[in-house]
Motif scaffolding. Sequence first.
Motif, PDB file in Angstrom:
ATOM      1  N   GLU A  50     -13.330  26.329   2.581  1.00 31.43           N
ATOM      2  CA  GLU A  50     -12.576  27.469   3.083  1.00 31.43           C
ATOM      3  C   GLU A  50     -11.901  27.124   4.415  1.00 31.43           C
ATOM      4  O   GLU A  50     -10.740  27.453   4.646  1.00 31.43           O
ATOM      5  N   SER A  54      -7.911  27.173   5.036  1.00 31.94           N
ATOM      6  CA  SER A  54      -7.376  28.099   6.046  1.00 31.94           C
ATOM      7  C   SER A  54      -6.477  27.386   7.054  1.00 31.94           C
ATOM      8  O   SER A  54      -5.630  28.002   7.673  1.00 31.94           O
TER       9      SER A  54
ATOM     10  N   ASP B  50      -4.346  29.559  -2.284  1.00 30.80           N
ATOM     11  CA  ASP B  50      -4.439  31.027  -2.244  1.00 30.80           C
ATOM     12  C   ASP B  50      -5.528  31.538  -3.173  1.00 30.80           C
ATOM     13  O   ASP B  50      -6.270  32.458  -2.831  1.00 30.80           O
ATOM     14  N   LEU B  53      -8.981  31.010  -1.528  1.00 31.92           N
ATOM     15  CA  LEU B  53      -9.285  31.976  -0.465  1.00 31.92           C
ATOM     16  C   LEU B  53      -9.531  33.364  -1.038  1.00 31.92           C
ATOM     17  O   LEU B  53     -10.438  34.074  -0.587  1.00 31.92           O
ATOM     18  N   ALA B  54      -8.732  33.740  -2.063  1.00 37.73           N
ATOM     19  CA  ALA B  54      -8.904  35.069  -2.656  1.00 37.73           C
ATOM     20  C   ALA B  54     -10.264  35.187  -3.329  1.00 37.73           C
ATOM     21  O   ALA B  54     -10.972  36.190  -3.182  1.00 37.73           O
ATOM     22  N   ARG B  56     -12.982  33.508  -2.644  1.00 36.44           N
ATOM     23  CA  ARG B  56     -14.020  33.514  -1.616  1.00 36.44           C
ATOM     24  C   ARG B  56     -14.148  34.920  -1.008  1.00 36.44           C
ATOM     25  O   ARG B  56     -15.244  35.408  -0.768  1.00 36.44           O
ATOM     26  N   LYS B  57     -13.014  35.557  -0.773  1.00 41.06           N
ATOM     27  CA  LYS B  57     -13.032  36.901  -0.220  1.00 41.06           C
ATOM     28  C   LYS B  57     -13.662  37.872  -1.217  1.00 41.06           C
ATOM     29  O   LYS B  57     -14.364  38.807  -0.836  1.00 41.06           O
ATOM     30  N   GLY B  58     -13.389  37.638  -2.514  1.00 40.43           N
ATOM     31  CA  GLY B  58     -13.925  38.506  -3.553  1.00 40.43           C
ATOM     32  C   GLY B  58     -15.381  38.218  -3.881  1.00 40.43           C
ATOM     33  O   GLY B  58     -15.932  38.805  -4.820  1.00 40.43           O
ATOM     34  N   GLY B  59     -16.006  37.279  -3.140  1.00 40.70           N
ATOM     35  CA  GLY B  59     -17.424  37.035  -3.339  1.00 40.70           C
ATOM     36  C   GLY B  59     -17.751  35.905  -4.288  1.00 40.70           C
ATOM     37  O   GLY B  59     -18.920  35.658  -4.580  1.00 40.70           O
TER      38      GLY B  59
END
Lengths: 225, 326
Positions: A50, A54, B50, B53-54, B56-59
């Motif tokens: 991550e 980023s 993208d 990252l999406a 990872r954000k969504g768990g």
Amino acid sequence: MNYWPLLGIAIVVIGFVVRFNPVAVVVAAGLVSGLLAGKPIGELLALLGESFISNRALLLFALTLPAIGVLERAGLREHVHAWILKLRGMTLARLLIGYLGLRQILSMIGLTNVAGPAQTVRPLLAPMSEAAADKTFGAVDADERQRLLALAAATDNVGLFFGEDVFVAIGAVLLIQGFYAQNGIVLEPLHIALWALPTAIAAFVIHAIRITLFQRALLRRRADG
Amino acid sequence: MASAGLLDIGAFYWLLAAFLLYAAWRNASDRRWMHAGFWLVLALMFAGGDTILAARKGGNPLPAQLAGIGVIALGVLAIRMRREPHAEAPAALRLASAQRLGHWLFVPALLIPLLTILVVLFGPKISLAGRPLLGNGSATLIGLAMASVIAALAAIVVTRQPAIAAPAEGRRLLDTMGWAALLPLVLATLGGVFAASGVGDGIAALVSAVIPTDSALACLLAYAFGMVLFTVIMGNAFAAFPVMTAGIGLPLLIQRHGADPAILGSLGMLTGYCGTLLTPMAANFNLVPAALLELDDPNAVIRAQVPTALPLLLVNLLLMAALVFR
């Protein structure tokens, strides 16, 4: 406090000193620090991935390479060389000091990304410096050429670093202001920026003197030899 | 989304992924397997950015974990990548072309900075058919990426070379830089991992444990050299500033000894910048130019900066001592 993750720093320092491949050293240091901080493998891998994604904007400069490559193939460096040789009164010191001042002023008004190693140093400043050196010194040997190009790249950095802090709307000044605001101290960005001016002037003077001394040393070498 | 911008930074990451994939393919056909693998892994990570990252954000950590394995793979491949520059176009050809094209060669080169400025200044204000021109991502980055693409097209037109010359010549430069091109990115990654592992807190605790806190000057010196040292280690004064100012600047210098926060912050940051001039960790400023200029010594740029950085550091210390406690 768990001090063990600091070993990651030791790995970086040792790795750079013994000149092991820096990419491998840095990845290893991250893994070691994360593991010593007690992170489970799965979480550490996700953190590594991550964090990498980023920060991917840092490779965007690679998009400038096709344009530079095509122009170099078409003789950009040769043309810059011929052009500088024709300019009257152009010396290496005048070229680099002029670039330093221009870079500082552009950074001060926020135009930090106008120049840089890929944008201007490789395609323009490096061949200009070589040509100016040929003109000033007659010719330069391989070792002098390397030092000259390194000085050109250094000039770009000094101009950027000690100009951008005077600009109020991005980067350093906002970081300082934001940090203080979080801690209950409210400051005007302009007030912070103004205090960067004395150092900016000192940086210009010191680096300009160094450029002049570099030119003088190379000239003296020719006079003696 | 009706208000989505026309130009997203994501589109340029896809373009970069395609360029990296091309570099991988060309290296594979030259049987340079390490280079091919390196650029291929990187292309996949840029293409999937993208999504990763999406997720990872969504768990869902799996894509990010795969990217983490990708980072490790890059480190392993980098060890075996040797720098062997590709041949350039013959000198006689370049010279003839230079004489024919003359100042026209400057036009595409100058388009990169000029278009970047224009996008930064005016991009956020422009909209076409009710949609803003700029989408996600900073105007500077979109500007630089867009300027690079237009400059490449202009270079093709001006020099009348075939379109394939753009990725081919770009790949030549990319291979010349090799793993050095990736160093800024992996160092920033390390910064993220260090921060999450509590490295910064550890350093701040160590520094404030060893200095005599009653002396204002000792605190100031600790703060200044702490900024330099931490910047040298992290390669970035921005990473050092919050750590050192929270650890020493705020509690000791400002609250206890009455230092002026604006002057301390400004000069403290600039003291950190002196450290940036000294460290290979600031790879994008110090190692990338050495690679781009094909210098023999990767630390040549740092060597050229040391004699400027040290006197400037001294000037900064004197300025701090004279101004901060007014």
